[in-house]
Design a protein around this motif. Sequence first.
Motif, short mmCIF file in Angstrom:
data_model
loop_
_atom_site.label_atom_id
_atom_site.label_comp_id
_atom_site.label_asym_id
_atom_site.label_seq_id
_atom_site.Cartn_x
_atom_site.Cartn_y
_atom_site.Cartn_z
N PRO A 44 0.73 -1.16 0.01
CA PRO A 44 -0.10 -0.04 0.02
C PRO A 44 0.96 1.11 0.12
CG PRO A 44 0.32 -0.74 2.16
CD PRO A 44 0.91 -1.78 1.38
N ALA A 49 -1.32 2.77 4.86
CA ALA A 49 -0.86 1.90 5.86
C ALA A 49 0.70 2.23 6.48
CB ALA A 49 -1.13 0.39 5.69
N LEU A 54 3.54 -0.16 11.11
CA LEU A 54 4.50 -1.05 10.17
C LEU A 54 3.83 -2.65 9.75
CD1 LEU A 54 7.64 -0.79 9.37
CD2 LEU A 54 8.00 -1.95 11.14
N THR A 56 0.89 -3.64 10.06
CA THR A 56 -0.31 -3.50 8.74
C THR A 56 0.22 -3.13 7.39
OG1 THR A 56 -1.66 -2.42 10.42
CG2 THR A 56 -2.80 -2.32 8.29
N TRP A 57 1.25 -2.19 7.24
CA TRP A 57 1.98 -2.32 5.94
C TRP A 57 2.21 -3.58 5.33
CZ3 TRP A 57 7.21 1.03 5.90
CH2 TRP A 57 7.71 0.92 4.72
N ALA A 59 1.60 -6.50 6.34
CA ALA A 59 0.51 -7.28 6.07
C ALA A 59 -0.21 -7.18 4.50
CB ALA A 59 -0.73 -7.21 7.21
N ILE A 60 -0.59 -6.00 4.50
CA ILE A 60 -1.22 -5.66 2.86
C ILE A 60 -0.16 -6.03 1.90
CG2 ILE A 60 -2.40 -3.80 1.83
CD1 ILE A 60 -3.31 -2.77 4.13
N ARG A 63 0.20 -9.66 1.44
CA ARG A 63 -1.06 -10.33 0.79
C ARG A 63 -0.77 -10.11 -0.85
NH1 ARG A 63 -4.88 -8.27 -1.94
NH2 ARG A 63 -6.24 -9.73 -2.50
N SER A 105 -1.82 -12.08 11.14
CA SER A 105 -2.83 -11.62 10.31
C SER A 105 -3.29 -11.92 9.25
CB SER A 105 -2.32 -9.99 10.16
OG SER A 105 -1.93 -9.24 11.27
N LEU A 106 -2.25 -12.75 8.33
CA LEU A 106 -2.67 -13.10 7.17
C LEU A 106 -3.54 -14.29 7.37
CD1 LEU A 106 0.47 -12.89 5.02
CD2 LEU A 106 -1.35 -11.50 4.82
#
Lengths: 305, 167
Positions: A44, A49, A54, A56-57, A59-60, A63, A105-106
């Motif tokens: 992202p 994010a 950090l 969340t960044w 994780a996205i 993905r 998270s994933l």
Amino acid sequence: MEQIGLYLGCNIPLKNPDIEQSFRKIFPALDVQPVDLEGAGCCPAWGTAPSFDLNTWCAISSRNITIAEEKNVDIMTGCNSCFGVLSEAKHFLETPATRTAVNNSLAKINREYKGTSDIYHVAHVLHKKIGLTKIRENLKYKLDGLKIAVQTGCHTLWPSDVYKVKEDNPYFPTMLKELCEVTGATVCHYSRLEGCCGMGGMRSTDAEKSLKLFKEKLLSIKEETNADMIVTTCSSCFMQFDMSQPILKGRGVIDFEPIPTFYYTQLLALAMGFDPQQVACISQIDRNPIIAEIQSDTRRIKEGM
Amino acid sequence: MIIDQNKIDETIKIIKANGGHGIQKCVQCGACSAICPGVKAGFPLLCRALIKDLLNGLLEENIENSSSWGCQACNRCTEVCPQGVRPQEVVFAFRRYQANELAFSTSAVTSQMNLYETGHAVFTDPKEARRKVGLPEETPTSAFNEAAQQEIRTLMDNSPMGELGLF
């Protein structure tokens, strides 16, 4: 044919799909097959994010990377920001605690980051995997006599320790220069070669500061090279050069006509003979005269020569 | 200026927790600021100057300063830093502190909403432009993929971002 995951990002498929089309035309012709990464989203972007959290960044980003991992392909990005964001996320994911947190998270979306796909930029695939010789062999038009000023963009250069492919000297990048020179064009040096164009977070936070930086770079290009065109491997730089030159002209800040700007694969697609209506038709600055010059009959390379 | 050790300790703790792990290696040489496009453009509180304030415990005092949002994340600073501070990570750690206190421009909210709704921070309807260049109207990305959008929403909902009421 070697396959590579085509990671599109946001600006290229949504705002400048002629750049996306240029990828889809040139790579198969150069024996690399781009594979769609269905459902991939934003990298992202730095202002989302990465500006909040950090993990969340990561994780996205991861993905997106897992979509390539499932297909057993590496990733190729056309956008420098995507290249930087994904490469840095991959670097952070080398830390066991980060990888564990991100995989937790994933797990909520039934994914797992394994780290098996590498991140490349379009320029890297062209320069390092395909190579200058093969590009030269596939040209339909030679660009001898045309002058180019290049703009590599920040996020393939620094920080060099997180990138799979590095320039010998990131403050004096040469890959894009060589990719342009292979067409026969002359690439002129200018003193602000490594300077930032001012796009990105700076443009949305303070447009005037961004334009101040841009103007300095642009004047360096104009006064020191008088280039026929600007060629970049960063879609954000492309947008800044294409959008902000007319703004400066309209304000009377510059007294010359805006310099036509291309993303590198657009220039290459034109030199390989592809239809400008598909690969180079979306811009604020009128590129028709220079496109006509590039694809003029006198520049056509005769078969067998 | 009154130096308060408790404030310094608290500031460094917050910056490190947000990813600015190298902050205490800084010797204030200024190599980062000398090469920073943001400093060059006129943002007053980036790189050396920001790190100096943070090492003096000035955190809340700078919460409304928008300089950190002018950072291009270009990492020229990280490349030149002789101490391994990775100044960009410190700048972003400070930005994360600001963001989680909702101290940022309202214009930055749009991209969070776009990301949450479409999976793209930047979203414009691409159909006409794509048709014009001979591509399928719909991108193969999350923009036209409900399952992909739902995955991205799940990641965002279950993150600290989900608690800020931005989307």
